[in-house]
Design an enzyme around this catalytic site. Structure first.
Site, PDB file in Angstrom:
ATOM      1  N   GLN A   9      36.715  47.234  28.818  1.00 38.42           N
ATOM      2  CA  GLN A   9      35.512  47.930  29.265  1.00 38.42           C
ATOM      3  C   GLN A   9      35.784  49.410  29.504  1.00 38.42           C
ATOM      4  OE1 GLN A   9      34.788  45.517  32.717  1.00 38.42           O
ATOM      5  NE2 GLN A   9      36.909  45.736  33.335  1.00 38.42           N
ATOM      6  N   ASP A  31      38.542  46.360  42.625  1.00 38.50           N
ATOM      7  CA  ASP A  31      38.478  47.513  43.530  1.00 38.50           C
ATOM      8  C   ASP A  31      39.250  47.269  44.817  1.00 38.50           C
ATOM      9  OD1 ASP A  31      36.409  46.595  45.764  1.00 38.50           O
ATOM     10  OD2 ASP A  31      35.589  45.968  43.840  1.00 38.50           O
ATOM     11  N   ASP A  59      34.348  37.414  42.713  1.00 35.19           N
ATOM     12  CA  ASP A  59      33.811  38.775  42.871  1.00 35.19           C
ATOM     13  C   ASP A  59      33.781  39.405  41.480  1.00 35.19           C
ATOM     14  OD1 ASP A  59      33.191  41.352  43.514  1.00 35.19           O
ATOM     15  OD2 ASP A  59      34.809  41.650  44.946  1.00 35.19           O
TER      16      ASP A  59
END
EC number: 2.5.1.16
Length: 283
Positions: free
Chosen positions: A31, A86, A155
């Protein structure tokens, strides 16, 4: 000249943030990753042009994806986190001294590297000694695990691109197998508001219901996510988050900016239009 970050929520709706500067832009095998600095939301990062985390409102998402299951079962010791590059989910989990092991599986190492450099606010606990990082496909990782985890937190990104496999019946079935007999699964459940996101939400809920005896949905307001109205899925082999003795969580003395036990009870009270969607997922 003004610089604006603009994200397309639907083909007729766009969301924009005024940007001071672009701190990073790169492409991994999976990505595109961009990091921006803004006055209103601080530093934020996007994947393939979709908002993932901002310094200003990340606390809402990470509080709700972690503290709801932790208050439901305070005896959780072994946790699997899928995605969460993250680091914010891991950061909140490390606040619990009772947690002994956190395995984090992230498909894209570059996401973690970029967040370590530009978003230390969320990535600052990835080196906790209880944390093990695995840079591989979460779908494949859970296939080989059985009866190991007390809690699995998914997540993930949205149900297209690299995160698509994390919304399948096979994946949720493997999560069920990887959990202990009283295990809990929590996942980000998309938004019920815009049609494309609502379809993803209904599809995920239907597949989780087919695997778990306890299956609920809760909500939070996250300003930088599409529509601001965001849902989470809660599934368990044993624990109902509405019947648990969640007040014991207050004895831990954790300071949170968003989550509290009153909110825990209230976040499962859904608007009628969302209730109707969830009731009709089999149609």
């Amino acid at each position: 000249m003004e610089l604006w970050y603009t994200e397309e929520h639907t083909d007729k709706v766009r969301f924009s943030i005024k940007v001071d500067e672009q701190l990073y832009s790169g492409k991994s095998d999976f990505q595109r990753i961009d990091v921006f600095k803004s006055q209103e939301f601080g530093t934020f990062f996007t994947l393939d042009g979709l908002m993932m985390v901002t310094e200003k409102d990340e606390f809402i998402y990470h509080d709700m994806i972690v503290h709801v299951p932790m208050a439901t079962n305070p005896n959780i010791k072994n946790v699997l986190v899928i995605g969460a590059g993250d680091g914010g989910t891991v950061r909140e989990l490390t606040r619990y001294e009772t947690i002994e092991k956190i395995d984090m599986v992230e498909i894209d190492k570059l996401v973690v590297d970029v967040c370590r450099e530009y978003l230390p606010q969320t990535a600052n606990k990835l080196d906790d000694p209880r944390v093990s990082l695995f840079f591989e496909d979460g779908l494949k990782f859970v296939r080989s695990v059985e009866n190991k985890y007390d809690l699995i937190i998914v997540d993930s990104t949205d149900p297209f691109g690299p995160g698509e496999g994390l919304f399948t019946r096979e994946f949720y079935g493997n999560c069920f197998k990887a959990l202990k007999e009283d295990g809990i699964l929590v996942n980000q459940h998309e938004s019920p508001y815009y049609e494309e996101y609502a379809r993803g939400m209904k599809r995920a809920h239907k597949r989780i219901k087919e695997c778990f005896p306890v299956c609920r949905v809760y909500q939070a307001h996250i300003p930088t996510y599409p529509s601001g109205h965001w849902l989470f899925g809660f599934a368990s082999k044993k624990y109902d988050p509405l019947n648990a003795d969640i007040e014991k969580w207050n004895d831990l003395g954790l300071k949170t900016k968003y989550y509290n036990t009153d909110l825990h009870k209230g976040c499962f009270a859904l608007p009628n239009y969302v209730k109707e969607m969830l009731e009709n997922v089999d149609e």
